[in-house]
Design an enzyme around this catalytic site. Sequence first.
Site, PDB file in Angstrom:
ATOM      1  N   GLY A  11      22.372  42.972  13.436  1.00 37.39           N
ATOM      2  CA  GLY A  11      22.881  42.210  12.288  1.00 37.39           C
ATOM      3  C   GLY A  11      23.441  43.168  11.251  1.00 37.39           C
ATOM      4  N   GLY A  14      25.790  41.940   8.527  1.00 41.13           N
ATOM      5  CA  GLY A  14      25.333  40.772   7.769  1.00 41.13           C
ATOM      6  C   GLY A  14      24.998  41.064   6.315  1.00 41.13           C
ATOM      7  N   ARG A  45      28.362  41.662  16.652  1.00 42.28           N
ATOM      8  CA  ARG A  45      29.391  41.389  17.655  1.00 42.28           C
ATOM      9  C   ARG A  45      30.756  41.957  17.299  1.00 42.28           C
ATOM     10  NH1 ARG A  45      28.201  35.173  18.673  1.00 42.28           N
ATOM     11  NH2 ARG A  45      28.076  35.418  16.429  1.00 42.28           N
ATOM     12  N   ASP A 181       7.433  40.533   4.088  1.00 41.70           N
ATOM     13  CA  ASP A 181       7.401  39.523   3.029  1.00 41.70           C
ATOM     14  C   ASP A 181       7.721  40.337   1.787  1.00 41.70           C
ATOM     15  OD1 ASP A 181       6.630  37.976   0.815  1.00 41.70           O
ATOM     16  OD2 ASP A 181       5.323  36.761   2.090  1.00 41.70           O
ATOM     17  N   HIS A 182       8.951  40.205   1.291  1.00 37.44           N
ATOM     18  CA  HIS A 182       9.388  41.190   0.285  1.00 37.44           C
ATOM     19  C   HIS A 182       8.572  41.111  -1.009  1.00 37.44           C
ATOM     20  CE1 HIS A 182      11.809  37.800  -1.131  1.00 37.44           C
ATOM     21  NE2 HIS A 182      11.885  38.424  -2.267  1.00 37.44           N
ATOM     22  N   LYS A 186       6.755  44.257  -4.026  1.00 36.69           N
ATOM     23  CA  LYS A 186       6.961  44.273  -5.486  1.00 36.69           C
ATOM     24  C   LYS A 186       5.801  45.001  -6.178  1.00 36.69           C
ATOM     25  CE  LYS A 186       9.530  39.924  -5.522  1.00 36.69           C
ATOM     26  NZ  LYS A 186      10.845  40.236  -6.066  1.00 36.69           N
ATOM     27  N   GLU A 220      12.162  29.106 -10.395  1.00 38.46           N
ATOM     28  CA  GLU A 220      13.554  29.560 -10.391  1.00 38.46           C
ATOM     29  C   GLU A 220      14.365  28.635 -11.277  1.00 38.46           C
ATOM     30  OE1 GLU A 220      15.110  30.593  -6.301  1.00 38.46           O
ATOM     31  OE2 GLU A 220      13.281  29.548  -5.770  1.00 38.46           O
ATOM     32  N   ASP A 239       9.810  27.673   2.513  1.00 44.79           N
ATOM     33  CA  ASP A 239      10.558  28.835   2.046  1.00 44.79           C
ATOM     34  C   ASP A 239       9.736  29.721   1.102  1.00 44.79           C
ATOM     35  OD1 ASP A 239      13.007  30.296   1.992  1.00 44.79           O
ATOM     36  OD2 ASP A 239      13.411  29.523  -0.020  1.00 44.79           O
ATOM     37  N   HIS A 244       5.240  33.697   0.524  1.00 45.47           N
ATOM     38  CA  HIS A 244       5.002  34.437  -0.720  1.00 45.47           C
ATOM     39  C   HIS A 244       3.759  33.936  -1.464  1.00 45.47           C
ATOM     40  CE1 HIS A 244       8.920  35.696   0.366  1.00 45.47           C
ATOM     41  NE2 HIS A 244       9.571  34.687  -0.170  1.00 45.47           N
ATOM     42  N   LYS A 347      13.207  30.948 -15.414  1.00 44.31           N
ATOM     43  CA  LYS A 347      12.871  31.760 -14.237  1.00 44.31           C
ATOM     44  C   LYS A 347      11.685  32.647 -14.570  1.00 44.31           C
ATOM     45  CE  LYS A 347      14.790  35.568 -11.481  1.00 44.31           C
ATOM     46  NZ  LYS A 347      14.220  35.190 -10.196  1.00 44.31           N
TER      47      LYS A 347
END
Length: 497
Positions: A11, A14, A45, A181-182, A186, A220, A239, A244, A347
Amino acid sequence: MDQRALFIIFGGTGDLAYRKLYPSLFRLYEKGYLKENFAVIGTARRPWSDDHFHEVVLNAIADDGRDVERTNTELARKFASHFYYQSHNVDDAEHYVNLKNLADKLDAKYELNGNRVYYLAMAPRFFGTISSHLKDQNLLTENGFNRLIIEKPFGRDYKTAKELNDSVSGSFAEDQIFRIDHYLGKEPIQSIAALRFGNQIISSLWNKEHIDNIQVTLAESLGVEERAGYYETAGALRDMVQNHIMQIVSLLTMEKPDVYDASHLRDKKVEALNNIQLYSVDEAKKNFVRGQYGEDANQTQASYRDEEGTDEHSQIDTFVAGKLISHNPTLEGVPVYVRTGKRLAKKTTQINVVFKNVDTDIFHNVEDNDAIGLQDNVLTIYIEPEMGYTLKLNTKYGNQGYNINPVHLRYRKTPEEKAKIPDAYERLIHDALRGDKTNFAHWHEVSRAWKLVDVIREAWDSEDANFPNYESGSMGPKDADELLTNDGRNWVFNPLK
Ligand code: NAD
């Protein structure tokens, strides 16, 4: 110490590779964690040349935005020269032979000792195919390490997550799989353990005797933006909550590990998630609230159903609030209220730990019009965009009377301090290079989180929701407030108050 490795990025053309992976690798190079003994193969590709790939990588570094001039340097050009592009269809076994030849050549050229990191920056439906081809076509080396980094979404329920896991674990052992899991990359999330277990005043109060409830808010202000296609298949529960929020809850409720390292931490997090009460469908209905945003009060923002790419009758949740109950011994019975949503008033990602108040209010007989009275002590952990802490304490101040009013002890990281903190991806790639799994999600965590969330999904899928049920710019549906007021509590974070 610098690390030797070949990165193979699937990817490579991407969005994730462009926005996160190339800039993060560059920062590791700037800081000397990567020196001369590394190479990157980008695959996808499209038929790109190496020269074009170098240009893309340099643009990615420039767009990363901290300093465009960085890309006009000798250092940046040297960095880009370590990148190689290989056109590759992941379904085609033949293509892996070419990939292996290039990988072996680069291994020898850069003296990489057979160390390989396979980064799957692609849709999860490809994970199984890629990992089995990597094994079958002998890309996995005998002499070095072979690590697989994969991204969310990791399934859409327990069943599909298990299938996905089975499909990669045929080729890679659990200790070779790095599930990103970003949030775990943090800084303030990583600091939770330091705060809890590094301070006597906090650790001695972090228990059911002293904590009334914990609140986790991931709010958010934006709507679904360009992600409608994906979001229509996911929703906020899948999501944000399954990954998270559950990870944050595990860090907040886990028992103290004997040592702060990957295996001890993992054991405590798995135990914490296993000790979150698994609801019945009826309990899930009572304890979880879903929402979907409508227009704002001035009708200037579209409702979710009017966004491009969404279904006009969509039943997708853009908001979730719920009550989880920990049965870990230390926090037995303590409710953890969680909340996330799009198009909310402000946020913020923050955690509020609400402590029980003193048993008796000896100040109640002091009459003073200025007095607010005793308030709950609250420790707020700011994750983003602010980073820091606030502790609310009752004090006397002011005038001749004995008026009790709260003050807030406040610490925030300065913009200069924040600028020095490594980005989550930079940190996690570095951890993966070092083989440190402390900040990655173990299969046992992922699978338990799905089981907790699947019941909620099942409860919701049994009846249609009356959407939209909250205004853009609000803090979600009123049921989310009632979830707490019914328990005699309130959300601490309320920018509309
Ligand atoms: P993208 O659509 O921008 O990129 C997908 C890449 O896969 C492209 O390089 C494409 O050419 C390649 N590809 C597709 N089919 C292929 C095939 N048959 N053979 C070879 N290559 C093929 O997606 P993205 O946004 O970069 O996301 C990648 C993964 O990371 C997804 O699983 C996504 O959910 C996850 N993720 C992305 C982000 C992000 O910020 N973009 C954040 C978290 C997770």
